[in-house]
Structure formats: structure tokens, C-alpha cells
Design a protein around this motif. Structure first.
Motif, PDB file in Angstrom:
ATOM      1  N   GLU A  99      24.741  16.049  68.537  1.00 47.71           N
ATOM      2  CA  GLU A  99      24.945  17.382  67.966  1.00 47.71           C
ATOM      3  C   GLU A  99      24.783  18.466  69.039  1.00 47.71           C
ATOM      4  N   SER A 100      25.413  19.595  68.819  1.00 47.60           N
ATOM      5  CA  SER A 100      25.223  20.764  69.676  1.00 47.60           C
ATOM      6  C   SER A 100      25.467  22.010  68.845  1.00 47.60           C
ATOM      7  N   GLY A 101      24.987  23.146  69.351  1.00 43.82           N
ATOM      8  CA  GLY A 101      25.306  24.422  68.725  1.00 43.82           C
ATOM      9  C   GLY A 101      24.188  25.080  67.941  1.00 43.82           C
ATOM     10  N   GLY A 102      23.032  24.449  67.842  1.00 44.11           N
ATOM     11  CA  GLY A 102      21.937  25.088  67.130  1.00 44.11           C
ATOM     12  C   GLY A 102      21.376  26.260  67.916  1.00 44.11           C
ATOM     13  N   GLY A 103      20.433  26.972  67.305  1.00 43.00           N
ATOM     14  CA  GLY A 103      19.805  28.086  67.991  1.00 43.00           C
ATOM     15  C   GLY A 103      19.119  29.031  67.044  1.00 43.00           C
ATOM     16  N   LEU A 104      18.803  30.209  67.553  1.00 44.31           N
ATOM     17  CA  LEU A 104      18.125  31.255  66.795  1.00 44.31           C
ATOM     18  C   LEU A 104      19.119  32.356  66.469  1.00 44.31           C
ATOM     19  N   VAL A 105      19.147  32.761  65.212  1.00 51.32           N
ATOM     20  CA  VAL A 105      20.075  33.801  64.787  1.00 51.32           C
ATOM     21  C   VAL A 105      19.396  34.670  63.731  1.00 51.32           C
ATOM     22  N   GLN A 106      19.786  35.918  63.650  1.00 50.16           N
ATOM     23  CA  GLN A 106      19.239  36.801  62.615  1.00 50.16           C
ATOM     24  C   GLN A 106      19.927  36.536  61.286  1.00 50.16           C
ATOM     25  N   ALA A 107      19.233  36.860  60.220  1.00 53.71           N
ATOM     26  CA  ALA A 107      19.810  36.725  58.890  1.00 53.71           C
ATOM     27  C   ALA A 107      21.123  37.493  58.810  1.00 53.71           C
ATOM     28  N   GLY A 108      22.105  36.861  58.182  1.00 49.75           N
ATOM     29  CA  GLY A 108      23.432  37.444  58.093  1.00 49.75           C
ATOM     30  C   GLY A 108      24.359  37.002  59.205  1.00 49.75           C
ATOM     31  N   GLY A 109      23.817  36.370  60.214  1.00 46.75           N
ATOM     32  CA  GLY A 109      24.605  35.923  61.348  1.00 46.75           C
ATOM     33  C   GLY A 109      25.287  34.588  61.116  1.00 46.75           C
ATOM     34  N   SER A 110      25.925  34.088  62.170  1.00 46.65           N
ATOM     35  CA  SER A 110      26.688  32.844  62.091  1.00 46.65           C
ATOM     36  C   SER A 110      26.337  31.917  63.247  1.00 46.65           C
ATOM     37  N   LEU A 111      26.487  30.644  62.986  1.00 47.70           N
ATOM     38  CA  LEU A 111      26.374  29.613  64.015  1.00 47.70           C
ATOM     39  C   LEU A 111      27.421  28.551  63.736  1.00 47.70           C
ATOM     40  N   ARG A 112      27.832  27.863  64.781  1.00 46.00           N
ATOM     41  CA  ARG A 112      28.759  26.746  64.635  1.00 46.00           C
ATOM     42  C   ARG A 112      28.140  25.518  65.277  1.00 46.00           C
ATOM     43  N   LEU A 113      27.973  24.483  64.484  1.00 48.30           N
ATOM     44  CA  LEU A 113      27.453  23.209  64.971  1.00 48.30           C
ATOM     45  C   LEU A 113      28.612  22.257  65.217  1.00 48.30           C
ATOM     46  N   SER A 114      28.436  21.410  66.209  1.00 46.56           N
ATOM     47  CA  SER A 114      29.456  20.407  66.506  1.00 46.56           C
ATOM     48  C   SER A 114      28.793  19.059  66.683  1.00 46.56           C
ATOM     49  N   CYS A 115      29.462  18.016  66.222  1.00 47.30           N
ATOM     50  CA  CYS A 115      28.966  16.648  66.352  1.00 47.30           C
ATOM     51  C   CYS A 115      30.066  15.804  66.967  1.00 47.30           C
ATOM     52  N   THR A 116      29.721  15.103  68.028  1.00 52.46           N
ATOM     53  CA  THR A 116      30.670  14.204  68.684  1.00 52.46           C
ATOM     54  C   THR A 116      30.221  12.769  68.496  1.00 52.46           C
ATOM     55  N   ALA A 117      31.121  11.948  67.997  1.00 47.47           N
ATOM     56  CA  ALA A 117      30.840  10.540  67.765  1.00 47.47           C
ATOM     57  C   ALA A 117      31.463   9.693  68.856  1.00 47.47           C
ATOM     58  N   SER A 118      30.752   8.647  69.245  1.00 46.76           N
ATOM     59  CA  SER A 118      31.289   7.689  70.208  1.00 46.76           C
ATOM     60  C   SER A 118      30.876   6.296  69.792  1.00 46.76           C
ATOM     61  N   GLY A 119      31.589   5.302  70.330  1.00 50.60           N
ATOM     62  CA  GLY A 119      31.278   3.928  69.991  1.00 50.60           C
ATOM     63  C   GLY A 119      32.365   3.324  69.112  1.00 50.60           C
ATOM     64  N   ILE A 120      31.950   2.453  68.213  1.00 51.00           N
ATOM     65  CA  ILE A 120      32.893   1.748  67.335  1.00 51.00           C
ATOM     66  C   ILE A 120      33.151   2.626  66.122  1.00 51.00           C
ATOM     67  N   LEU A 121      34.249   3.348  66.135  1.00 53.55           N
ATOM     68  CA  LEU A 121      34.484   4.383  65.140  1.00 53.55           C
ATOM     69  C   LEU A 121      35.430   3.970  64.015  1.00 53.55           C
ATOM     70  N   PHE A 122      36.115   2.832  64.142  1.00 55.94           N
ATOM     71  CA  PHE A 122      37.146   2.501  63.156  1.00 55.94           C
ATOM     72  C   PHE A 122      36.552   2.250  61.774  1.00 55.94           C
ATOM     73  N   SER A 123      35.256   1.898  61.737  1.00 54.18           N
ATOM     74  CA  SER A 123      34.634   1.577  60.454  1.00 54.18           C
ATOM     75  C   SER A 123      34.067   2.798  59.736  1.00 54.18           C
ATOM     76  N   ILE A 124      34.077   3.947  60.390  1.00 52.82           N
ATOM     77  CA  ILE A 124      33.479   5.135  59.787  1.00 52.82           C
ATOM     78  C   ILE A 124      34.319   5.622  58.617  1.00 52.82           C
ATOM     79  N   THR A 125      33.661   5.837  57.470  1.00 56.68           N
ATOM     80  CA  THR A 125      34.374   6.302  56.278  1.00 56.68           C
ATOM     81  C   THR A 125      34.151   7.783  56.007  1.00 56.68           C
ATOM     82  N   SER A 126      33.044   8.313  56.483  1.00 53.66           N
ATOM     83  CA  SER A 126      32.803   9.738  56.293  1.00 53.66           C
ATOM     84  C   SER A 126      31.819  10.232  57.344  1.00 53.66           C
ATOM     85  N   MET A 127      31.881  11.521  57.620  1.00 54.09           N
ATOM     86  CA  MET A 127      30.911  12.173  58.493  1.00 54.09           C
ATOM     87  C   MET A 127      30.436  13.437  57.812  1.00 54.09           C
TER      88      MET A 127
END
Length: 115
Positions: free
Chosen positions: A6-34
Motif C-alpha cells: 500500500e501507499s498514499g496514507g498520511g495526515l490530512v485535515q477534516a474535509g480533505g482528500s487522500l488517495r491510497l494505492s495498492c500494488t499486487a505482485s505474485g500469482i495473480l490469476f487466482s485473485i477474485t476480488s481486491m
């Protein structure tokens, strides 16, 4: 095995915005949901949003209309756009990937919303 980072966390004031990102690696063909879960101090881990079949998002009632889950620019990434953040959104946010037999977790990223 699947590794989630994961990346993108942090400190923000109320009313603000953040964007989190998750990168998957490895054997991915079996993944049904994230998706994304979060855990506040003293609370259990709870569902925030999941992405089904890469297109359909399911959301916790507490974040509907404020958070949007989507595929990232790469097929093996999932993003969480968080708008209109409140102090109640504070916690460690975990990326999750599910297959038919396994459940995978990232290490978590801290989101802190100040009032």
C-alpha cells in the motif's frame, strides 16, 4: 503467493482528500476480488470497499458517496480515492486480495484525519 503493498496514507485535515494505492505482485490469476479494510485503535478491522470483477464497487455505508474504489493505471493495482474525510476515518488502511482458497493482506498504511 500474493504480495500487496500500500501507499498514499498520511495526515490530512477534516474535509480533505487522500488517495491510497495498492500494488499486487505474485500469482495473480487466482485473485477474485481486491479491496480495502481499515482498523481504528481499539476497534476490529472493518470493510471499507471492495472491487468485484475489476469494475463493480461495494462500499461500507459510512463511506458511500465519499470514497471511490477503482483499478489503478496498472491492471494489478487498486486505488481508493477518499474525499470529505472526517476524524472517524482515521485508522490503518489495509489492502486485501481474495482467491477461492486464500486471503491476502498488505502491511497497512496510516491515515490520520485531524479535526
Amino acid at each position: 503467493q500474493v504480495k500487496l503493498v500500500e501507499s498514499g496514507g498520511g495526515l490530512v485535515q477534516a474535509g480533505g482528500s487522500l488517495r491510497l494505492s495498492c500494488t499486487a505482485s505474485g500469482i495473480l490469476f487466482s485473485i477474485t476480488s481486491m479491496g480495502w479494510y481499515r482498523q481504528a485503535p481499539g476497534d476490529q478491522r472493518e470493510l471499507v470497499a471492495t472491487l468485484i470483477s475489476g469494475t463493480h464497487g461495494n462500499y461500507a455505508d459510512s463511506v458511500k458517496g465519499r470514497f471511490t474504489i477503482s483499478r489503478g493505471n496498472a491492471v494489478n493495482t487498486v486505488d481508493l480515492q477518499m474525499n470529505s474525510l472526517t476524524p472517524e476515518d482515521t485508522g490503518v488502511y489495509y489492502c486485501n486480495a481474495k482467491s477461492l482458497a486464500d486471503n491476502y493482506w498488505g502491511q497497512g498504511t496510516q491515515v490520520t484525519v485531524s479535526s
